[in-house]
Motif scaffolding. Sequence first.
Motif, PDB file in Angstrom:
ATOM      1  N   SER A 169     -23.248  27.169   6.413  1.00  0.00           N
ATOM      2  CA  SER A 169     -22.775  26.367   7.558  1.00  0.00           C
ATOM      3  C   SER A 169     -21.559  25.570   7.124  1.00  0.00           C
ATOM      4  CB  SER A 169     -23.890  25.415   8.037  1.00  0.00           C
ATOM      5  OG  SER A 169     -24.304  24.551   7.008  1.00  0.00           O
ATOM      6  N   GLY A 170     -20.992  24.829   8.068  1.00  0.00           N
ATOM      7  CA  GLY A 170     -19.819  24.001   7.743  1.00  0.00           C
ATOM      8  C   GLY A 170     -18.568  24.833   7.541  1.00  0.00           C
ATOM      9  N   VAL A 171     -17.773  24.424   6.565  1.00  0.00           N
ATOM     10  CA  VAL A 171     -16.466  25.072   6.352  1.00  0.00           C
ATOM     11  C   VAL A 171     -16.581  26.512   5.871  1.00  0.00           C
ATOM     12  CG1 VAL A 171     -15.297  22.874   5.908  1.00  0.00           C
ATOM     13  CG2 VAL A 171     -16.304  24.134   3.992  1.00  0.00           C
ATOM     14  N   LYS A 172     -17.728  26.891   5.359  1.00  0.00           N
ATOM     15  CA  LYS A 172     -17.918  28.262   4.868  1.00  0.00           C
ATOM     16  C   LYS A 172     -18.332  29.245   5.957  1.00  0.00           C
ATOM     17  CE  LYS A 172     -19.176  26.919   0.144  1.00  0.00           C
ATOM     18  NZ  LYS A 172     -20.225  27.012  -0.919  1.00  0.00           N
ATOM     19  N   LEU A 173     -18.730  28.721   7.115  1.00  0.00           N
ATOM     20  CA  LEU A 173     -19.186  29.601   8.181  1.00  0.00           C
ATOM     21  C   LEU A 173     -18.010  30.312   8.844  1.00  0.00           C
ATOM     22  CD1 LEU A 173     -21.844  30.357   9.791  1.00  0.00           C
ATOM     23  CD2 LEU A 173     -21.013  28.764  11.520  1.00  0.00           C
ATOM     24  N   VAL A 174     -18.122  31.610   9.009  1.00  0.00           N
ATOM     25  CA  VAL A 174     -17.124  32.394   9.728  1.00  0.00           C
ATOM     26  C   VAL A 174     -17.554  32.436  11.187  1.00  0.00           C
ATOM     27  CG1 VAL A 174     -15.966  34.609   9.956  1.00  0.00           C
ATOM     28  CG2 VAL A 174     -16.654  33.792   7.691  1.00  0.00           C
ATOM     29  N   VAL A 175     -16.830  31.730  12.025  1.00  0.00           N
ATOM     30  CA  VAL A 175     -17.212  31.618  13.439  1.00  0.00           C
ATOM     31  C   VAL A 175     -16.671  32.792  14.232  1.00  0.00           C
ATOM     32  CG1 VAL A 175     -17.051  30.181  15.502  1.00  0.00           C
ATOM     33  CG2 VAL A 175     -17.232  29.116  13.242  1.00  0.00           C
TER      34      VAL A 175
END
Length: 236
Positions: A230-236
């Motif tokens: 989650s957070g900045v590592k999540l590829v949305v």
Amino acid sequence: MKEQKDTHADDLKQFTPARIQVGRTGTRPLTKDALSFRIDHAAAVDSVYGEVEDSLLAKLGLFSIDTRYESKENYLKRPDHGRLLSDKGQKCLLEHCEMAPQVQIVISDGLSASAVEANIMDVYRALKDSLDSYGLKTGTSFFLKGGRVGCMDAIGELLQPEAFVLLIGERPGLVSAESLSAYMCYKPRKGTKESSRMVVSNIHRSGTPPLEAAAHIGTLIHKMLEQKTSGVKLVV
């Protein structure tokens, strides 16, 4: 020249609720503008010091526990107390909550009880529907009085959820005192970095519509569980 400036300000007012082109009489604002400011300021204060009605929690089937906030005055002075559960609250969760759920939902008044009162019925039910549509299972939802965002870590340590959603009242402003936020995190635990959290904010009828926000939150939770981050590592 003055007429062009006023016309431009009128055009801008169609796109923002901000206080622009506030009229004045000498050095003082016009009575209508001064009263409007006082009304919005009073609504913001009421939202901070307000209480979420037990009847609303009963409709949603939620029980309530406390953080270590002690009082509203202490809550505002000691944010760290809102990140920790009371001893009674910890015991209650261990007795009544499902352990290691796939998705844990927690609702908290935070800095705006008004935000919960105005939006939670739509957001919570639509979020459950969204998660169901992805085949995701939720644990035992509950209400946390006096919560701060960091309470996710304390609850995560206790219940060990895979994904966590905290629906919490935002700090009220002079545009809206009913704005809700949804903070999300994959496996929040003690020491979780803030960069691992993500948020959908400004949820209210004049901002991000509650039903639209709930659908988006459900999609993000689905992606978090797929990517296990989650957070900045999540590829949305």
